[in-house]
Design a protein around this motif. Structure first.
Motif, PDB file in Angstrom:
ATOM      1  N   TYR A   1       0.804  -1.227   0.000  1.00  0.00           N
ATOM      2  CA  TYR A   1       0.000   0.000   0.000  1.00  0.00           C
ATOM      3  C   TYR A   1       0.835   1.273   0.000  1.00  0.00           C
ATOM      4  CZ  TYR A   1      -3.793  -3.152   1.439  1.00  0.00           C
ATOM      5  OH  TYR A   1      -4.709  -4.160   1.513  1.00  0.00           O
ATOM      6  N   TYR A   2       2.144   1.133   0.139  1.00  0.00           N
ATOM      7  CA  TYR A   2       2.978   2.295   0.384  1.00  0.00           C
ATOM      8  C   TYR A   2       4.184   2.359  -0.536  1.00  0.00           C
ATOM      9  CZ  TYR A   2       0.237   2.032   4.636  1.00  0.00           C
ATOM     10  OH  TYR A   2      -0.797   1.955   5.528  1.00  0.00           O
ATOM     11  N   ALA A   3       4.716   3.571  -0.670  1.00  0.00           N
ATOM     12  CA  ALA A   3       5.975   3.755  -1.388  1.00  0.00           C
ATOM     13  C   ALA A   3       7.135   3.322  -0.497  1.00  0.00           C
ATOM     14  CB  ALA A   3       6.153   5.219  -1.768  1.00  0.00           C
ATOM     15  N   ILE A   4       8.101   2.685  -1.110  1.00  0.00           N
ATOM     16  CA  ILE A   4       9.316   2.262  -0.417  1.00  0.00           C
ATOM     17  C   ILE A   4      10.506   2.860  -1.146  1.00  0.00           C
ATOM     18  CG2 ILE A   4      10.752   0.334   0.335  1.00  0.00           C
ATOM     19  CD1 ILE A   4       8.052   0.409   1.728  1.00  0.00           C
ATOM     20  N   GLY A   5      11.343   3.550  -0.404  1.00  0.00           N
ATOM     21  CA  GLY A   5      12.518   4.179  -0.990  1.00  0.00           C
ATOM     22  C   GLY A   5      13.801   3.534  -0.527  1.00  0.00           C
TER      23      GLY A   5
ATOM     24  N   CYS B   1      12.978   4.735  -5.705  1.00  0.00           N
ATOM     25  CA  CYS B   1      11.757   4.488  -4.930  1.00  0.00           C
ATOM     26  C   CYS B   1      10.705   3.854  -5.830  1.00  0.00           C
ATOM     27  CB  CYS B   1      11.245   5.804  -4.361  1.00  0.00           C
ATOM     28  SG  CYS B   1       9.669   5.695  -3.498  1.00  0.00           S
ATOM     29  N   ILE B   2       9.852   3.053  -5.225  1.00  0.00           N
ATOM     30  CA  ILE B   2       8.717   2.488  -5.944  1.00  0.00           C
ATOM     31  C   ILE B   2       7.449   2.833  -5.183  1.00  0.00           C
ATOM     32  CG2 ILE B   2       8.969   0.234  -4.773  1.00  0.00           C
ATOM     33  CD1 ILE B   2       8.037  -1.049  -7.458  1.00  0.00           C
ATOM     34  N   SER B   3       6.469   3.370  -5.900  1.00  0.00           N
ATOM     35  CA  SER B   3       5.215   3.770  -5.258  1.00  0.00           C
ATOM     36  C   SER B   3       4.270   2.583  -5.136  1.00  0.00           C
ATOM     37  CB  SER B   3       4.557   4.878  -6.068  1.00  0.00           C
ATOM     38  OG  SER B   3       3.997   4.341  -7.252  1.00  0.00           O
TER      39      SER B   3
ATOM     40  N   THR C   1       1.686   2.147  -6.811  1.00  0.00           N
ATOM     41  CA  THR C   1       1.259   1.762  -8.160  1.00  0.00           C
ATOM     42  C   THR C   1       2.448   1.380  -9.026  1.00  0.00           C
ATOM     43  OG1 THR C   1       1.325   4.075  -8.837  1.00  0.00           O
ATOM     44  CG2 THR C   1      -0.794   3.202  -8.087  1.00  0.00           C
ATOM     45  N   GLU C   2       3.608   1.183  -8.393  1.00  0.00           N
ATOM     46  CA  GLU C   2       4.841   0.753  -9.049  1.00  0.00           C
ATOM     47  C   GLU C   2       5.452   1.817  -9.943  1.00  0.00           C
ATOM     48  OE1 GLU C   2       5.184  -3.171 -10.401  1.00  0.00           O
ATOM     49  OE2 GLU C   2       4.232  -4.013  -8.624  1.00  0.00           O
ATOM     50  N   ARG C   3       5.130   3.056  -9.695  1.00  0.00           N
ATOM     51  CA  ARG C   3       5.835   4.138 -10.379  1.00  0.00           C
ATOM     52  C   ARG C   3       7.212   4.269  -9.747  1.00  0.00           C
ATOM     53  NH1 ARG C   3       3.821  10.427 -11.204  1.00  0.00           N
ATOM     54  NH2 ARG C   3       5.725  11.157 -12.211  1.00  0.00           N
ATOM     55  N   ARG C   4       8.240   4.387 -10.589  1.00  0.00           N
ATOM     56  CA  ARG C   4       9.610   4.512 -10.111  1.00  0.00           C
ATOM     57  C   ARG C   4      10.049   5.958 -10.072  1.00  0.00           C
ATOM     58  NH1 ARG C   4       7.729  -0.632 -11.464  1.00  0.00           N
ATOM     59  NH2 ARG C   4       9.345  -2.217 -11.115  1.00  0.00           N
ATOM     60  N   THR C   5      10.757   6.306  -9.035  1.00  0.00           N
ATOM     61  CA  THR C   5      11.353   7.631  -8.911  1.00  0.00           C
ATOM     62  C   THR C   5      12.839   7.462  -8.662  1.00  0.00           C
ATOM     63  OG1 THR C   5       9.328   8.599  -8.006  1.00  0.00           O
ATOM     64  CG2 THR C   5      11.382   9.773  -7.593  1.00  0.00           C
ATOM     65  N   TYR C   6      13.641   7.993  -9.562  1.00  0.00           N
ATOM     66  CA  TYR C   6      15.087   7.966  -9.407  1.00  0.00           C
ATOM     67  C   TYR C   6      15.538   9.294  -8.809  1.00  0.00           C
ATOM     68  CZ  TYR C   6      15.556   3.798 -12.348  1.00  0.00           C
ATOM     69  OH  TYR C   6      15.488   2.527 -12.848  1.00  0.00           O
TER      70      TYR C   6
ATOM     71  N   SER D   1       1.548   6.710  -0.209  1.00  0.00           N
ATOM     72  CA  SER D   1       1.504   5.941  -1.443  1.00  0.00           C
ATOM     73  C   SER D   1       2.505   6.416  -2.497  1.00  0.00           C
ATOM     74  CB  SER D   1       0.099   5.991  -2.035  1.00  0.00           C
ATOM     75  OG  SER D   1      -0.272   7.339  -2.297  1.00  0.00           O
ATOM     76  N   SER D   2       2.913   7.679  -2.417  1.00  0.00           N
ATOM     77  CA  SER D   2       3.831   8.215  -3.426  1.00  0.00           C
ATOM     78  C   SER D   2       5.226   8.396  -2.850  1.00  0.00           C
ATOM     79  CB  SER D   2       3.318   9.550  -3.963  1.00  0.00           C
ATOM     80  OG  SER D   2       3.313  10.514  -2.934  1.00  0.00           O
ATOM     81  N   CYS D   3       6.195   8.523  -3.770  1.00  0.00           N
ATOM     82  CA  CYS D   3       7.604   8.595  -3.372  1.00  0.00           C
ATOM     83  C   CYS D   3       8.039   9.980  -2.931  1.00  0.00           C
ATOM     84  CB  CYS D   3       8.494   8.126  -4.526  1.00  0.00           C
ATOM     85  SG  CYS D   3       8.315   6.379  -4.924  1.00  0.00           S
TER      86      CYS D   3
END
Length: 125
Positions: free
Chosen positions: A31-35, A50-52, A54-59, A102-104
């Motif tokens: 349910y959560y973003a993990i960085g 990080c992955i949100s 919804t599996e959106r990636r943040t570099y 939920s978001s990064c």
């Protein structure tokens, strides 16, 4: 209480690969973003990836694209950081963290409330 436990660190030669794991307990990681963050000796902690929910990636840095990737296994309540083509400058203690959002965000350390104990990655010949 939220718990995060990293594993998979170690000594690897330049050009090698490692996969780090971040196992969560006492909360549902899906349910959560993990960085992922890292801190090298004498340097400030910096974000990695990080992955949100919804599996959106943040570099955090463009330089990490193409070498680092992130994935989650919700059945195992675990997030993975795959690191390829490792360089000596990747040497650091790597931490996973969550803000229980939920978001990064901007992948800044102050945005994250719960941290694992870290795992050492050493890239050396």
């Amino acid at each position: 209480q939220v718990q995060l436990v990293e594993s998979g660190g170690g000594l690897v030669q330049p050009g090698g690969s490692l996969r780090l794991s971040c196992a969560a307990s006492r909360f549902i990681l899906a349910y959560y973003a993990i960085g992922w963050f890292r801190q090298a000796p004498g340097k400030e902690r910096e974000g990695v990836l990080c992955i949100s929910d919804t599996e959106r990636r943040t570099y955090y840095s463009e330089s990490m694209k193409g070498r680092f990737s992130i994935s989650r296994d919700n059945a195992k309540n675990t997030v993975y950081l795959q690191m390829n083509s490792l360089k000596p400058e990747d040497t650091a203690v790597y931490f996973c963290a969550t803000s229980r959002k939920s978001s990064c965000g901007q992948l800044r350390g102050y945005e994250y409330d719960y941290w694992g104990q870290g795992t050492q990655v050493t890239v050396s010949s």
